[in-house]
Design an enzyme around this catalytic site. Structure first.
Site, mmCIF file in Angstrom:
data_model
loop_
_atom_site.group_PDB
_atom_site.id
_atom_site.type_symbol
_atom_site.label_atom_id
_atom_site.label_comp_id
_atom_site.label_asym_id
_atom_site.label_seq_id
_atom_site.Cartn_x
_atom_site.Cartn_y
_atom_site.Cartn_z
ATOM 1 C CG ASP A 1 -20.008 -60.803 84.708
ATOM 2 O OD1 ASP A 1 -18.799 -60.936 84.453
ATOM 3 O OD2 ASP A 1 -20.427 -59.984 85.547
ATOM 4 C CD GLU B 1 -15.254 -57.759 87.427
ATOM 5 O OE1 GLU B 1 -14.698 -57.145 88.350
ATOM 6 O OE2 GLU B 1 -15.964 -57.170 86.581
ATOM 7 C CD GLU B 2 -18.920 -55.595 84.613
ATOM 8 O OE1 GLU B 2 -18.772 -54.746 85.510
ATOM 9 O OE2 GLU B 2 -18.314 -55.571 83.527
ATOM 10 C CG HIS C 1 -19.213 -50.527 82.676
ATOM 11 N ND1 HIS C 1 -19.507 -50.664 84.012
ATOM 12 C CD2 HIS C 1 -18.387 -51.558 82.375
ATOM 13 C CE1 HIS C 1 -18.863 -51.735 84.498
ATOM 14 N NE2 HIS C 1 -18.184 -52.279 83.512
HETATM 15 ZN ZN LIG Z 1 -16.981 -53.877 83.869
HETATM 16 ZN ZN LIG Z 2 -14.611 -55.891 83.242
#
Ligand SMILES: [Zn+2]
Ligand SMILES: [Zn+2]
Length: 393
Positions: free
Chosen positions: A80, A138-139, A364
């Site tokens: 993701d 996952e995020e 990020h």
């Molecule tokens: Zn991340």
């Molecule tokens: Zn990651």
């Protein structure tokens, strides 16, 4: 005959980079990874793996069976992207505005496909099986749980679980492989402080929740500094504070959010109970009422010592002697921890920064990007770690 996975992976570099750049241009948010999942499923099917799609909504599982019984090795990759507008100006910049692979999961998916290719070549020497799982979401720390609820850890039950993360905190070539706890357990907390609003010029007629919120933020800084053993690790960050909109109105309520990160259950318990006492006590003292929700997100990520030792030995030939870092830890969290809570295993941090090329923005960040030389290295590392379990030397 010893297999040189780094040689094999390096020969595949153009293909791995092409996969990664295609995925980078078409990032998809948590539980929306349909394009990514169909590319993965197609590629694994072409190799002749037994493929299952729609596991945990958009997850994909591929099973590479060997020539005889043996251990089942689970390999986990995440797919993701994040709700970030990319600020890079590369030829492979995101075409999906407002969505960006700013954590490197495009690279993880490409590495996963490469590992499937690398291991498939040695299928005739494989004793056991490899279960490659491509995880959604996952995020938001929900994908691992969703796949587990859909039975990804059943039939065959994995004996060992392995995974990796490209890591821009260290340069390409370095690899972090740490015994024991390596990433923090994470909790989210949300606080509402309810007071009584009124005129900004008549505070005596109100119960000001904004003042209480300000005191709460201050006092919460005492939890780590005054309640946690200095030799333990903990983070308590208030990351959101909302109250009021007008200069002359005392608002009726204030809302706060934040995160708690700890390595140990006992430390989490102390921090959580202090959080409750401070929020309740200060709100009460200032005439307000409070509501606090603490939601566990992930457990601490713990690498099994035996698996870590075996994997370290397996990957050592591909890494310069001083580039294997045995003590790399972070207060970041990963939902790989949910797999490692159930199956002994190891999560590896693969260095991906390159200062000379400005490929060193943190994960990020809207300018996050990494040195693609980490891709074949990552694939070779995982393939050799799997081989240590299922391909006898
Ligand atoms: Zn991340
Ligand atoms: Zn990651």
């Amino acid at each position: 005959m010893n297999i040189d996975f780094l040689h094999d992976a390096t020969a595949m570099t153009d293909q791995i980079v092409a996969w990664r750049r295609d995925l980078h241009q078409h990032p998809e948010l948590a539980f929306q990874e349909t394009r990514t999942a169909s590319i993965v499923a197609q590629e694994l099917q072409t190799l002749g793996l037994e493929v299952q799609s729609g596991v945990g909504q958009t997850g994909v599982v591929g099973i590479l069976g060997g020539i005889s019984d043996g251990p089942t090795v689970l390999l986990r990759f995440d797919m993701d992207a994040l709700p970030i507008t990319e600020e890079n100006e590369t030829e492979y910049v995101s075409k999906n505005k407002g969505v960006m692979h700013a954590c490197g999961h495009d690279g993880h998916t490409a590495i996963g496909l490469a590992v499937a290719h690398l291991l498939n070549r040695y299928r005739g020497r494989l004793h056991g099986q490899v279960k490659l799982i491509f995880q959604p979401a996952e995020e938001i720390a929900q994908g691992a749980q969703a796949m587990i609820e859909d039975g990804v850890l059943d039939d065959p039950v994995p004996d060992v679980a392995l995974g990796l993360h490209l890591w821009n905190a260290i340069p390409v070539g370095q690899v972090g492989i740490t015994r024991g706890t390596m990433m923090a357990g994470a909790d989210i907390f949300e606080i509402t402080i309810q007071g009584k609003g009124g005129h900004g010029a008549a505070p005596h007629q109100t119960r000001d929740p904004l003042l209480a919120a300000a005191h709460v933020v201050n006092a919460l800084q005492s939890v780590v500094s005054r309640n946690i053993d200095p030799l333990d690790s903990a983070v308590l960050s208030v990351t959101s504070l909302n109250a009021g909109t007008a200069f002359n109105v005392i608002p009726p309520a204030a809302h706060l959010k934040g995160t708690l990160r700890t390595y140990k259950h006992s430390v989490r318990t102390v921090a959580a109970s202090r959080l409750v006492e401070i929020v309740e006590g200060i709100s009460h003292a200032l005439g307000c009422e409070s509501k606090l929700d603490i939601t566990p997100l992930t457990p601490p990520l713990v690498n099994d010592p035996e698996v870590t030792t075996l994997v370290s030995q397996a990957i050592a030939p591909y890494i310069e002697p001083n580039a294997l870092l045995p003590d790399l830890r972070t207060m970041g969290a990963e939902d790989m921890a949910i797999f490692l809570d159930r199956i002994p295993g190891c999560f590896i941090l693969v260095g991906s920064a390159n200062d000379r090329r400005n490929l060193n923005y943190p994960h990020h960040h809207p300018r996050f990007d990494f040195d693609e030389a980490a891709l074949p290295l990552g694939a070779a590392i995982l393939a050799s770690a799997v081989a240590a379990y299922v391909i006898p030397g």
